[in-house]
Design an enzyme around this catalytic site. Sequence first.
Site, PDB file in Angstrom:
ATOM      1  N   SER A  51       0.795  -1.234   0.000  1.00  0.00           N
ATOM      2  CA  SER A  51       0.000   0.000   0.000  1.00  0.00           C
ATOM      3  C   SER A  51       0.828   1.284   0.000  1.00  0.00           C
ATOM      4  CB  SER A  51      -0.932   0.022   1.209  1.00  0.00           C
ATOM      5  OG  SER A  51      -2.052  -0.772   0.956  1.00  0.00           O
ATOM      6  N   LYS A 105       0.561   3.333  -3.040  1.00  0.00           N
ATOM      7  CA  LYS A 105      -0.623   4.171  -3.290  1.00  0.00           C
ATOM      8  C   LYS A 105      -0.288   5.659  -3.218  1.00  0.00           C
ATOM      9  CE  LYS A 105      -3.749   0.681  -1.281  1.00  0.00           C
ATOM     10  NZ  LYS A 105      -4.454   0.296  -0.037  1.00  0.00           N
ATOM     11  N   TYR A 119      -3.358  -2.150 -10.181  1.00  0.00           N
ATOM     12  CA  TYR A 119      -3.262  -2.111  -8.718  1.00  0.00           C
ATOM     13  C   TYR A 119      -2.267  -3.172  -8.204  1.00  0.00           C
ATOM     14  CZ  TYR A 119      -4.716  -2.547  -3.828  1.00  0.00           C
ATOM     15  OH  TYR A 119      -4.720  -2.619  -2.453  1.00  0.00           O
ATOM     16  N   TYR A 160      -4.582   3.665   7.952  1.00  0.00           N
ATOM     17  CA  TYR A 160      -5.924   3.075   8.018  1.00  0.00           C
ATOM     18  C   TYR A 160      -6.644   3.397   9.319  1.00  0.00           C
ATOM     19  CZ  TYR A 160      -3.472   0.552   4.443  1.00  0.00           C
ATOM     20  OH  TYR A 160      -2.715   0.253   3.377  1.00  0.00           O
ATOM     21  N   VAL A 210       1.249  -3.776   3.826  1.00  0.00           N
ATOM     22  CA  VAL A 210       1.240  -5.082   4.487  1.00  0.00           C
ATOM     23  C   VAL A 210       2.520  -5.892   4.266  1.00  0.00           C
ATOM     24  CG1 VAL A 210      -1.273  -5.387   4.731  1.00  0.00           C
ATOM     25  CG2 VAL A 210      -0.132  -6.143   2.625  1.00  0.00           C
TER      26      VAL A 210
HETATM   27  N1  GLN Z   1      -2.058  -5.258  -2.004  1.00  0.00           N
HETATM   28  C1  GLN Z   1      -2.602  -5.229  -0.686  1.00  0.00           C
HETATM   29  C2  GLN Z   1      -4.097  -5.518  -0.731  1.00  0.00           C
HETATM   30  O1  GLN Z   1      -4.731  -5.109  -1.630  1.00  0.00           O
HETATM   31  C3  GLN Z   1      -2.310  -3.887  -0.120  1.00  0.00           C
HETATM   32  C4  GLN Z   1      -2.860  -3.700   1.257  1.00  0.00           C
HETATM   33  C5  GLN Z   1      -1.932  -3.009   2.195  1.00  0.00           C
HETATM   34  O2  GLN Z   1      -0.715  -2.940   2.023  1.00  0.00           O
HETATM   35  N2  GLN Z   1      -2.497  -2.520   3.270  1.00  0.00           N
HETATM   36  O3  GLN Z   1      -4.652  -6.152   0.116  1.00  0.00           O
END
Ligand code: GLN
Length: 304
Positions: free
Chosen positions: A63, A66, A188, A240, A258
């Site tokens: 993430s 992003k 993505y 988050y 993650v």
């Molecule tokens: N690629 C992961 C997902 O879509 C990204 C989520 C994350 O890093 N919080 O679940």
Amino acid sequence: MELRTLLHEILEEVRPLQQQGQVAQYIPPLALVPRSKLGLAVVTLDGEVHAVGDAEEPFSTQSISKVFTLTLAFQQLGEELWQRVGREPSGTAFNSLVQLESERGIPRNPFINAGAHVVDDIVLSRYAEPRTALLDFVRCRAANGAIADVAAVAEAERETGFRNAALANFLKSFGNLERTVDEVLAYYFFHCSLAMSCVDLARSFAFLAHRGICPWTRERLLTPSQTKRINALLLTCGTYDAAGDFAYEVGIPAKSGVGGGIVGIIPDRLAIAVWSPALNAKGNSLAGTAALERFTTRSGLSVF
Ligand code: GLN
């Protein structure tokens, strides 16, 4: 105290915490990463790099990527972006579906998965070569031409990405995607699979600490006002549904992934990145969060 000494001390202090938490299991290649990995890097705006532990080893950005796609979309669309995605913390998990239906396909913010899908849709529509645009962007920001995506990670995510597929289909049904669901998901998973080290990540966030100018190339990427706004979103939504707690404990704009990475910035000073794969219940690196808390507390540097 010397910055490097402080980083070493912090690393040793948080090492025992690596036994707590869980390495992400739902993306198979991530589950294989040893929980013992631990890296910490600080990059100052004059280009000084302080790297300790596994700070030079690339890992899955997930993430954190992003933030790069949001920057690309914001460069193209400016404030118009907010017609399609909100700017409020969600208070729910990053991959939750519940709000998307009641809020009629407008994701709460660009850092939850649904928000990132909308941002990706914009990047796909606005850039002739969206993958190249992103790779060029991170390679220039990090001053590392070797940064690449990892196809096996993207493929594993596609195979297990049932929630992302559900979110993208919801968005499409509400008319908030221009491209096909498959195109958006492929892009993505591509950017989530980017592999970067703590040093790469700290370097690549430095423009956010520098009023929108890349300190190495001197290129203006965002206006100071746009930079302020991205940093505000990082503070309120970058970790988050733990963002309130993270702001209380750490007190800097930051983005987690993650893969166990967290990158943060202190305006006009530095960017800092940490990597420790085991996550807390909210999906943020457990020892990584603790390391950043110690850094801001002991150095006295934060946005507050
Ligand atoms: N690629 C992961 C997902 O879509 C990204 C989520 C994350 O890093 N919080 O679940």
